[in-house]
Design a protein around this motif. Structure first.
Motif, PDB file in Angstrom:
ATOM      1  N   GLU A  76       0.833  -1.213   0.000  1.00 25.44           N
ATOM      2  CA  GLU A  76       0.000   0.000   0.000  1.00 25.44           C
ATOM      3  C   GLU A  76       0.865   1.260   0.000  1.00 25.44           C
ATOM      4  N   ILE A  77       1.911   1.261   0.798  1.00 25.50           N
ATOM      5  CA  ILE A  77       2.819   2.411   0.826  1.00 25.50           C
ATOM      6  C   ILE A  77       3.427   2.630  -0.549  1.00 25.50           C
ATOM      7  N   GLU A  78       3.925   1.547  -1.158  1.00 24.74           N
ATOM      8  CA  GLU A  78       4.544   1.674  -2.481  1.00 24.74           C
ATOM      9  C   GLU A  78       3.543   2.166  -3.522  1.00 24.74           C
ATOM     10  N   GLU A  79       2.347   1.595  -3.535  1.00 31.50           N
ATOM     11  CA  GLU A  79       1.332   1.993  -4.513  1.00 31.50           C
ATOM     12  C   GLU A  79       0.915   3.445  -4.343  1.00 31.50           C
ATOM     13  N   LYS A  80       0.702   3.881  -3.101  1.00 32.16           N
ATOM     14  CA  LYS A  80       0.256   5.258  -2.857  1.00 32.16           C
ATOM     15  C   LYS A  80       1.337   6.274  -3.219  1.00 32.16           C
ATOM     16  N   LEU A  81       2.599   5.973  -2.931  1.00 34.03           N
ATOM     17  CA  LEU A  81       3.670   6.912  -3.277  1.00 34.03           C
ATOM     18  C   LEU A  81       3.854   7.017  -4.786  1.00 34.03           C
ATOM     19  N   ILE A  82       3.661   5.931  -5.495  1.00 33.47           N
ATOM     20  CA  ILE A  82       3.720   5.994  -6.960  1.00 33.47           C
ATOM     21  C   ILE A  82       2.538   6.809  -7.483  1.00 33.47           C
ATOM     22  N   GLU A  83       1.347   6.533  -6.968  1.00 37.97           N
ATOM     23  CA  GLU A  83       0.129   7.203  -7.422  1.00 37.97           C
ATOM     24  C   GLU A  83       0.144   8.701  -7.119  1.00 37.97           C
ATOM     25  N   ASN A 117       2.828  10.754  -5.561  1.00 37.48           N
ATOM     26  CA  ASN A 117       4.066  11.529  -5.745  1.00 37.48           C
ATOM     27  C   ASN A 117       4.940  11.020  -6.878  1.00 37.48           C
ATOM     28  N   ASN A 118       4.465  10.014  -7.623  1.00 40.15           N
ATOM     29  CA  ASN A 118       5.264   9.414  -8.687  1.00 40.15           C
ATOM     30  C   ASN A 118       6.652   9.016  -8.172  1.00 40.15           C
ATOM     31  N   GLN A 119       6.672   8.436  -6.970  1.00 32.28           N
ATOM     32  CA  GLN A 119       7.927   8.100  -6.279  1.00 32.28           C
ATOM     33  C   GLN A 119       7.997   6.603  -6.037  1.00 32.28           C
ATOM     34  N   LYS A 120       8.971   5.959  -6.641  1.00 32.76           N
ATOM     35  CA  LYS A 120       9.241   4.546  -6.373  1.00 32.76           C
ATOM     36  C   LYS A 120      10.318   4.460  -5.302  1.00 32.76           C
ATOM     37  N   PRO A 121      10.335   3.371  -4.532  1.00 29.99           N
ATOM     38  CA  PRO A 121      11.407   3.234  -3.539  1.00 29.99           C
ATOM     39  C   PRO A 121      12.743   3.012  -4.230  1.00 29.99           C
ATOM     40  N   TRP A 175      10.538  -8.281   8.606  1.00 33.88           N
ATOM     41  CA  TRP A 175      10.924  -6.882   8.776  1.00 33.88           C
ATOM     42  C   TRP A 175      11.186  -6.327   7.380  1.00 33.88           C
ATOM     43  N   VAL A 176      10.288  -5.492   6.886  1.00 37.03           N
ATOM     44  CA  VAL A 176      10.440  -4.887   5.569  1.00 37.03           C
ATOM     45  C   VAL A 176      10.973  -3.473   5.743  1.00 37.03           C
ATOM     46  N   VAL A 177      12.030  -3.157   4.999  1.00 36.11           N
ATOM     47  CA  VAL A 177      12.608  -1.816   5.014  1.00 36.11           C
ATOM     48  C   VAL A 177      12.463  -1.233   3.612  1.00 36.11           C
ATOM     49  N   MET A 178      11.908  -0.019   3.566  1.00 37.71           N
ATOM     50  CA  MET A 178      11.687   0.672   2.293  1.00 37.71           C
ATOM     51  C   MET A 178      12.437   1.992   2.331  1.00 37.71           C
ATOM     52  N   ASP A 179      13.284   2.222   1.337  1.00 38.49           N
ATOM     53  CA  ASP A 179      14.105   3.434   1.277  1.00 38.49           C
ATOM     54  C   ASP A 179      13.541   4.387   0.238  1.00 38.49           C
ATOM     55  N   TYR A 180      13.050   5.530   0.713  1.00 41.51           N
ATOM     56  CA  TYR A 180      12.546   6.577  -0.177  1.00 41.51           C
ATOM     57  C   TYR A 180      13.455   7.799  -0.177  1.00 41.51           C
TER      58      TYR A 180
END
Length: 115
Positions: A52-59, A61-65, A76-81
């Motif tokens: 959900e975080i990845e999809e919303k940031l793409i939708e 802010n057009n931002q992929k991790p 433990w998932v780590v996402m770097d933006y």
């Protein structure tokens, strides 16, 4: 919306638990401006929050991790933006690692989350 706001909103939408942000901007050499930490009680829920975080940031802010680690096990998932690092823990992993205690001297903010 900035990345932090989108991440918090997405985590809330997926009923993440214990959502907190740590303001890392005052730490010399910090790799990001904020850490966002939350947890879930199943690996499926951890994966759902990260998706959900990845999809919303793409939708929004057009931002992929830049990088995502830990999805293969859901512990433990780590996402770097870049400006924000997201840590999504399985509840027992968060209790074990107590990541926020390592940064106990930085400003933090708790957000409404699923209980």
């Amino acid at each position: 919306m900035n990345n932090l706001e989108v991440i918090i909103s997405a985590a809330q939408d997926k009923k993440a638990k214990g959502i907190v942000s740590l303001d890392m901007r005052g730490i010399d050499g910090s790799i990001c401006d904020y850490f966002v930490i939350c947890n879930a009680d199943s690996t499926t829920h951890v994966e759902s929050i990260s998706n959900e975080i990845e999809e919303k940031l793409i939708e929004i802010n057009n931002q992929k991790p830049f990088r995502v680690e830990g999805r293969q096990n859901g512990y433990w998932v780590v996402m770097d933006y870049g400006d924000v690092m997201v840590h999504i823990f399985l509840t027992e992993a968060r209790d074990y690692y107590r990541l926020e205690e390592l940064w106990g001297d930085v400003p933090s903010k708790k957000y409404e989350s699923y209980q």
